[in-house]
Each structure stands twice: as structure tokens, then as C-alpha cells.
Design an enzyme around this catalytic site. Structure first.
Site, PDB file in Angstrom:
ATOM      1  N   ASP A 183      15.231  56.572  37.000  1.00  0.00           N
ATOM      2  CA  ASP A 183      15.439  58.024  36.864  1.00  0.00           C
ATOM      3  C   ASP A 183      14.202  58.849  37.211  1.00  0.00           C
ATOM      4  OD1 ASP A 183      17.944  57.346  35.974  1.00  0.00           O
ATOM      5  OD2 ASP A 183      17.522  57.716  33.857  1.00  0.00           O
ATOM      6  N   ALA A 184      13.260  58.257  37.943  1.00  0.00           N
ATOM      7  CA  ALA A 184      12.022  58.989  38.212  1.00  0.00           C
ATOM      8  C   ALA A 184      11.731  59.149  39.699  1.00  0.00           C
ATOM      9  CB  ALA A 184      10.847  58.303  37.524  1.00  0.00           C
TER      10      ALA A 184
END
Lengths: 315, 315, 315, 315
Positions: free
Chosen positions: D258-259
Site C-alpha cells: 500500500d505504499a
């Protein structure tokens, strides 16, 4: 090609913009970019757009160029170390002219660090004016403001609190009186020598000769989502029709009322319980925001007018 | 008042809605709420709105009421334990009628758990139809769909893949042929006995007698931000005018083209580089979304028509 | 039921609001609406919401009620013709108390026409404060403003131009000094006897005892889309992460930093070319707008706090 | 300069794109534009951006160039009339390489008319997949789709109705089984030789070696407004926190969950009455829309990855 000459670092650069449009043909970008590179200019942002329909080409380049230090291309284009930015601009323009003429360009070179001269006209609603004055004071919008002109005296305290001269020119209803008042208004505008005129809810119709004199430089905010609800009392029209969104439109003023090239628009949601007074309140925020956004695009030379439409280079 | 009688818990409740509007006067809410409380109904959501201009009152109450168990007010309003939901609805309506008549109400009681019967009409553009079919299949929109009717045969495979009957009724251009085709279309609609008709980009104009027959129950999606760009080819009109936002409007159909009460609207931003084809693509998403939202509000009885406007209870 | 008694017209009405929440049970709406109807109150807007999860009921009713003229229910609830609005409010509250207690309500009755007393705290950023002051002056937001308090002296001229008293209470960094300064700030607040405190970019953390004293009455604007980027320098965090939207959050202040119940949020789109300075500029507009919207909801008694969340009756 | 040589009209042109980034220095645009002009290329759209912070330069030029007809610069760069587009591309790339090397560019030249090869992975939620399949079928999104891969068999009928091969690779929970399944998935991907992988709600975490193999070419849709609510069950987290907007994020996948660099984000407003099920429904639309927009930007080579951020040339 095994190596590239390293250009000397650009010290204390000026930041300029070249805006141009012309019939499209091969080589425009190359010719313009080469012109800039020869003078050691470093392009910080550029946009090019080709309109397929009209076969027209539009470009905007923002670049840094050495002020005092001789450019890499000094031999055939020396920029005097003593020249100030205005002289630099004039020199560049002079040198660019043959290219512009060869391509049949409409063009200009502007100084990104030189604030524009702006005259604001307003009537009684103060939200757009207050928005612009506040953002100017806080440094969020940068422009010179030689004066504000109004057909009412109500907003004098606000304007003067910001240290800006305020002119009150009442506009009577009779044709002769109105004509005289608009001529006086025009004289005050001319005297301020503005680059741009902003109608921040100025409730008078500009005469065609004044529209023409400042063509593509008069910005109006209309309190509807044009072309819905042209003419007067758009909130009443919106209420009557039962729409679920109301809007605002920032556009250039032309002789044709409410029909000039649109710069920016936005809308806000309303509810069945919102009265016309509520719409006015909600409308104020969207009007202020839309005017400020459109005005900023204009100040940054990001709006190119093409017929009755606009190209926005909003990177 | 030191204690309140604790009503018996509502077991296996039905979920119903009471929608009403009438000239405003004191005591409406009290009378209706007392009616519901006497029958042990538990209000889960309620909205009341008083239109100041017309002095009209609007209300929507959603409530749970015991199906089989006798209500607290059984003595004077026994709901038979054997009654199914339709009977419960009929009984409640019968009991409510005197109140409605005393206040001069337009009203209805509906079953929130009973899917509405809907007929969808479509031409060749499939985005709105596909959006509705997909959301119905996934359970996001709940309604019965006895059939889809089209004046073209193109979308038959899509509709039939979803297991829905598809009727193809070509509409010729000649008046007599068109009239016959619309009558055949109306016959198919009537036969499906729909509660609601959705025009999901159906490119034929409904005749006044058909508009009247399903008054306030025909939902259309118009591919512009009405009242901008009424009539045909709104994207071409939008491109011509140089607007910066395009929109879509979901509205009830009346005899007056594009002028029925608006349910929902939204817009999407476009750029100078967007062609009419791009607008169509961007428009598809906003059309689908606006139709789905407006249709959902209608299915949930949240839209009350008042003259040529709508009250939306969208809590 | 063949006829309804026609209530006497309500002359010169007061406009009041009844806000209540309690464990849900059958008959609440009926009891409250009957209470109002018995006093001749005309409900202009009402919202009821049942939270399924917690089985809690929330309601807000706005109604008009006769000031001087005796109500239809005069016999058992005479409102003295001489009573002013405060007396009317007190009387109604007294009469409503038994109902509230029977249902275990948290409740209040407020006067919609009585401006709230508000104290604004601010540090150096002036955009939120200027927005509120301007809207108050133009009548778009109605509230009493006994004073503005700041830990800096910068915004005194702005505040005083609007005719509002300004208190400068510097807050030193050392714990003892800071503690004393916050106590002095609290004393100034208490002295102003505000209903509501607005932190319009006040860059000091309120001590828990002060949060508790004005529980659910301290409104803060946070310059991020919470819970993203809690703590300091959210624009730097946003720039670091490369998000495409930045936001603002209006929330009630609790002891837990940046974690109080959220009232309103919104976002604005940013571009890769936007610097932190640009984000700050764009953020100012969204912060001002979000704070003004959240504050308006609060002033109109449309925000009901439920645990760490809010119910918004925003019809 | 009194005249310009008129280039021969470009007949039957290929439409190509040149994407490049490198440390900034004077003359890049001039050199590249001259390269294109020498080959008779007509620039239809171009964007240049200089990142002040990192002193890095980014450019994207879309241009038309003659396929069969010799270019104006035929003498030193003949493009064989017989060459097809792939050969043209290879030739241009070969000729451009020295320039790219001199400036230290990361670069590519792509064929705007050659659909990309894409593999879509999905689990059970079908809304994003259905959105992409529908837009592909309608011609709104143009790409080749050799196959769809899923860890469940549920969506086979949908995929096969669109005539696309479907592979079912169950992913067990035990590490060894999961590892084998992901290797099989990777083998199916490799076999399809995709340019781009789209995770359209694929609920498995890609192993680092697979992330690395398709670096900057794996697009994921995350059902929250990142960095809010990373990890699982973001709607539950949003409900818990009481936010007023929920969002979706389209980003490139990196080893760090998620980065990865964010391509596109958007939000939708929710109400206090919206349950997690409602959020899921509202979220579906914003997820589908955000994925489609981000994916389109990627397909059109408008996304340039710079560290953990993206430059979007979205003119």
C-alpha cells in the site's frame, strides 16, 4: 555524439515566459527550443497543444535565463550584463521576432516575476473583492492594484483598509448619464494603465468600445453555470427550474453579453430546502473560488484564447 | 409522568414507508406519529419539510411494524396474526385514510422490502443499461425487471446474458409507423405492469398520453447539465460553447421535453484537448452514476414531486 | 374523523429547536410531536434517525410557536402573553422535562433566532479567521463574537477593523509559562461566557481540563484529511507521500489529539508541480470552507455527537 | 530569416510517443525537438516539467511521423518506405539512443496506436473488472487482454462472455501452497507477455520478486484514500473513525504494501446513516472510476514514476 558541452551555470536568472500560437507545421518546437537553448535558457515547464480541428498550434514555455552573465550563445546574441529585466525582455523579443514572423505567430514574452497591473471593478457585493484583496495581502495572489473602481461607495472602507485607492463613479440609469459615467470609468482605467481588468461582480454592462480596447484582458465572474441562466437574476432562474447544482463561470468579456470565452467553472450542490438567499450564500463561495482560479491562470499566462474558446495550460 | 408503558418487542417486523404531502397545519406530525405509535411501529428514519413559499408540508417515515404479533394498540386496531404483508399494508392504508382525508394529503404506504417492478427502455448506448444490470445482479440495486424494451436489437445479448427478457420494437421515422410502434411499446409496458419506467438513453420522445399514464414514474437520463443544452447533441453544443464542465441530469419525464422535475445532477471536468468523443466517454460515467443515484432515490421513496420541482429526503 | 379543529393562526412566532437523543423505543416521535401540537407549534423541519447498531434514537425538530398569543392548548399550558422568548424557552423546557426523563433523553431546546456566543482563537494564519469575520459581517453566518484571542499579536488590526475586541496572550514554550498562559486564556474564555469555541488555526494544544469544560463545543479545523497525516506539518507529509488530493477536517476537540468526532471534511486536487507552498495556498481555501460549513451545522444545532462520531441532520 | 522550407505533407502518419527523464540541463528540449523536426515529425501534444527539488527533467511528446513517405531529413535518416511501424519505432530508437545517452536519459518510444498487452487479476469482487471489460468492449479503453487470472472461479462466466480466456489459480493459505500458487500465477502472467498487470481487487499480496519483475507496470486499486486506512478492511476502519468521505487509490505496486507511487485518487461523501454495506456500494463506484482513470493515464504513457511519486502529464 559522445559528449555535450556543459553550459555555464545560470546565475541570478530571470524567469520569463514565451506564449505563442500559430498555424501548425513541422519544426515549431525545435525552432523555438533551439532559440532558447542558444541563449542558455533552462526550460522549467512547457506545454504544447495541437488543435486537430483548426490545425492550430499553441505553446507556453516558462524558462530561466541568465540576467547579467553572458549566455552560451553570446557571440551572436550578447545580452549586456548591465541590462535590466525589461531590457532583457525587449532584446529577446527583438531577436525572436523573425522566428515569430516566419511561422505567423501571435506571441508574447512576459516576465514571470513582474506583477501584472490590475484594476478591479465592483458594485455592492463584496465577496469576490474581499477574496482577491485578502489573497493579495497574504501573498497568495501577486499583482499590482493601482485602484478599485465602483459605481457605489459602499466598499470604500474595505478597499482603503487594504491601502488601495478607491474611485466612486456612480452610473445613472439615463442613457446620457450612463454613457458619461462609463466614459469616466474608462478614463480612470486608462489612467491606471492596467494589463488586466477584473469585474468582481460589477453590475454594469461594458460598452463594446471598452470591451474591444481591453480584448482578452477583461475577466468577469458570472453567478451561474453558463450557458445556463444567462442574463439577470440567475439564482431566481435556478430556483424556478429546480436544479440540484448551482455554479459560477469566469470568462473573458466580449461585446456579446455572457458569451465570452470561458476560463473556469465550478458548481456547488444545493438542497430543496435552500432558498434564493441560501443559494446566494453558497454561490458567493463558488464565485470567489472560481474567479480566483481563473484570474490566477490568467496572471500566469496559462490561458490562450482561440476563437470563442480557451486553451488552458494548467500544469 | 413517572413511567411509560413498555411496548412488547416487535418480532419479525415488516418495514414500511409512509409518504405524504399536504397543506401545512399544526398537528400533522403528532397525528401521524400517534397513528404509528398506537400500532407499535418503531420509526427508523423520518424527514419532515415545510415549504415556506407554498405553505406545503412533506413527510417520509420509514418504520418497522409487527407482522404477526398483535400490536400494543390491538384493542382498536387489531392486525390479524395471519395477515401477510400485502394485507398488513392494505389494512394500515384503510385505517390511515381518514387521517389523510382530514388533512387533504397526497399519500401512499409502501413496503420497503418489496422490490419495485421496473421496465427499462434503451436504444443503442449501453452504458446506463449495463450499469443498472450489473448493480442489480450484484445486489446493489434491488428491483424486479420483467423486461427491457429497445427500438434496436443491438443490446439483446447483454440483456439476455443477465437473464432478462428483451423486446425489440423498431420505431420507424414516418408518423404513422412511429405512432404504431410507440403504441406497441406502451402495450408491452402495460403488460409488464411496472411501477417505474427507466429511459436509460432511449432516443425516442414519449407521447403525452404515455407520459400522463405513468406520471412521476418515468425516469430519464439526459446527457447534459439541464437546462444547459436542451434538445439534441448536447456534447456538440458543449464543445461549441467551450464549457469546462459537462454534466448529466436525471429527471421525471413530462410532456414538456427536457423540462420535467429534476431528481439528480452532476458534472465532470473536461479539458481543452477533449474532443466530442472524449466528452461522450466522460459523459458515460457521469450519466450512469447520476441515473443510478436518482433511480435509487426513487426506489426508496425519497423523491416527492412538488409542481415542477422535487423534494429529496436523502438522509 | 370528519373534521379537524382549525388552530388559530400563529402570530409573531418564535422559532425554536428541540434536539434529543435516547435509547430507541416505540412512541417517541408521537409523544414529542403531540407535545408540540398541543402547544400550537408548527413544525418547519424535522429529522429522525435510528442507529441500528447502538439502538439509539436521534431527533431534531425546528418549529414555530406563538410568542404572545395564547396557544390552542392554553387550558393546560398557558404561555403568558408578556413572556419574552427566554421565558417561553424556560417554560417549554420545564413542561418537556417529564417526557425527556421518561425516555431517558439527552436533550435541549434552543432559540433559532438567538445568536450563539462564540469565541475564536487563532495564531498567525489568518485565512480561517478572515473567512469567518467576513461572513459574519455580511450576515451569511450569524453569531455573537465577544472577542478573539490569539497567542500572537499579528492579527489585531484585522480583528479590530471588524470592531471585535482582541486579546493577545503569548504562550511561552516552558511548561510553567505555557500552563499559566493557557489558564489566562481559559479565564478570558470563561469571562466571555461562550456557547462555542472555534479554533481557527490556533496552534496550541488545549489542556484536557479545558477540553472537558467545553465538551462538544470546541470546534477545530485540521489541515489534513484525518486520519491521514495526524500531528504536525501535514502538507509536508502529503508532499512526501505523493498524494493526489489534500484535505481538511472540521472536528470537535477532545483530549485525544486530532481524534475528536468529525463534523465535516473535504478535499482539493493537487498536481505533481504543486509545492508545499502551493498546497498551503490550496489548503487555505478548503480549510476555510470546511470550517465554515462545519461551524454553520453546529450553530444550527444540526450536529449530534454520538460516541466518537457525529449525526448530521443537514436537510 | 525570410522564409521557412515547407515540409512535405505527412501522409498516412504513425502516431508515436517519446517519454524521457534525466538530470536537467540547458538544451534538452531543443535537442529532442530538433531530432523530431529533422525527421518531419509533427508534435501534437507535449509536456515538459522540471522538478526543482531534485533538479530532474521530465518530458512526454506525442507526434505524428510519416510512415512510408521519406521524411524531410531523408538524406541522413532515411526511413524505408517498406518499413512497418515496429521497424520505424526500432529505427527511431536506434537513432535517438546517442542523444539519450548524452543526457543520461531514462526513455522509451512507444506506438500510440499499438494496444498494450494487459493481464487482469481479480478475486471475487467484480465491479472493477466489469467496468474495465465493459469499457474495453465499447472502445472507451483500448488494450489487448490475453487473459484474466483469478484465485476464485466465480467470475469465469462474466469474463468468458466477453470472449476473454479465464485462468483459475486457487491460492491456499499454507505458505508452501501459496508460494506454489503464486509461482503458477506468475508463469501464466509471463506466458501472456503483458506490458501491464492490473490488480482489479485481487486479494493476494504479490511477492517481492514478482513486484520487481514488473516494476512500475503493476497497477492496483486500493479501497481507501491512502495513506488513510492501510491494510485490510478499510471500510470498517472508516466506519469506526466516523469519516465523512471515503476514497480509493490507484497506485503502482511495490514490495512495500500500500505504499507504491500513487497515480490517481478520489473520494465520495458518506452520511451518518451509511452502513459498511453502503460504503462498499459507494466505494465500488469510486474504485471503478479511479482505477479506470489511472489505468488510462498509464496506457497513454502519461505517468512518469519519480522515486515514490508520479508525474502526470494529463493535458
Amino acid at each position: 555524439m559522445t559528449s555535450l558541452p556543459t553550459p555555464p551555470p545560470v546565475l541570478n536568472p530571470a524567469r520569463l515566459r514565451l506564449i505563442a500560437s500559430c498555424p501548425d507545421r513541422v519544426g515549431i518546437v525545435a525552432r523555438v527550443a533551439t532559440f532558447l537553448a542558444e541563449r542558455g535558457a533552462s526550460i522549467t515547464e512547457a506545454n504544447h497543444y495541437h488543435d486537430t480541428h483548426s490545425q492550430w498550434f499553441f505553446m507556453r514555455s516558462e524558462f530561466e535565463i541568465g540576467r547579467g552573465s553572458p549566455s552560451a550563445a553570446e557571440a551572436h546574441s550578447p545580452v549586456s550584463a548591465a541590462a535590466d529585466d525589461a531590457a532583457l525582455l525587449a532584446r529577446l523579443a527583438e531577436e525572436f521576432r523573425p522566428i515569430a514572423e516566419a511561422f505567423g505567430m501571435q506571441w508574447r514574452i512576459t516576465d514571470a516575476q513582474q506583477p501584472r497591473r490590475v484594476v478591479i471593478l465592483v458594485s455592492r457585493f463584496d465577496h469576490c473583492l474581499a477574496h482577491l484583496l485578502h489573497r493579495r495581502k497574504s501573498g497568495d495572489l501577486v499583482f499590482d492594484l493601482p485602484c478599485v473602481i465602483s459605481n457605489h461607495d459602499d466598499l470604500r472602507p474595505l478597499v482603503e483598509w487594504y491601502g488601495v485607492p478607491f474611485h466612486h463613479v456612480p452610473v445613472p440609469r439615463d442613457p446620457a448619464g450612463k454613457d458619461a459615467a462609463l466614459k469616466q470609468t474608462a478614463a480612470l482605467i486608462d489612467q491606471a494603465a492596467p494589463d488586466t481588468i477584473v469585474l468582481a461582480r460589477y453590475m454594469q454592462i461594458f460598452p463594446p468600445w471598452l470591451c474591444e480596447r481591453y480584448r482578452d484582458r477583461i475577466i468577469n465572474i458570472h453567478h451561474s453555470f453558463l450557458p445556463s441562466f444567462v442574463g439577470g437574476r440567475p439564482y431566481h432562474q435556478a430556483e424556478e427550474r429546480g436544479v440540484k447544482l448551482i455554479g459560477a463561470t469566469c470568462h473573458y468579456v466580449t461585446e456579446e453579453l455572457d458569451a465570452g470565452p470561458i476560463i473556469e467553472q465550478d458548481v456547488v450542490r444545493i438542497r430543496h430546502s435552500d432558498t434564493i438567499k441560501d443559494m446566494m450564500r453558497l454561490g458567493k463561495d463558488v464565485e470567489s473560488a472560481v474567479l480566483a482560479r481563473g484570474f490566477r491562470l490568467h496572471l500566469e499566462d496559462r490561458v490562450l484564447v482561440h476563437g470563442h474558446k480557451t486553451i488552458l495550460f494548467s500544469e
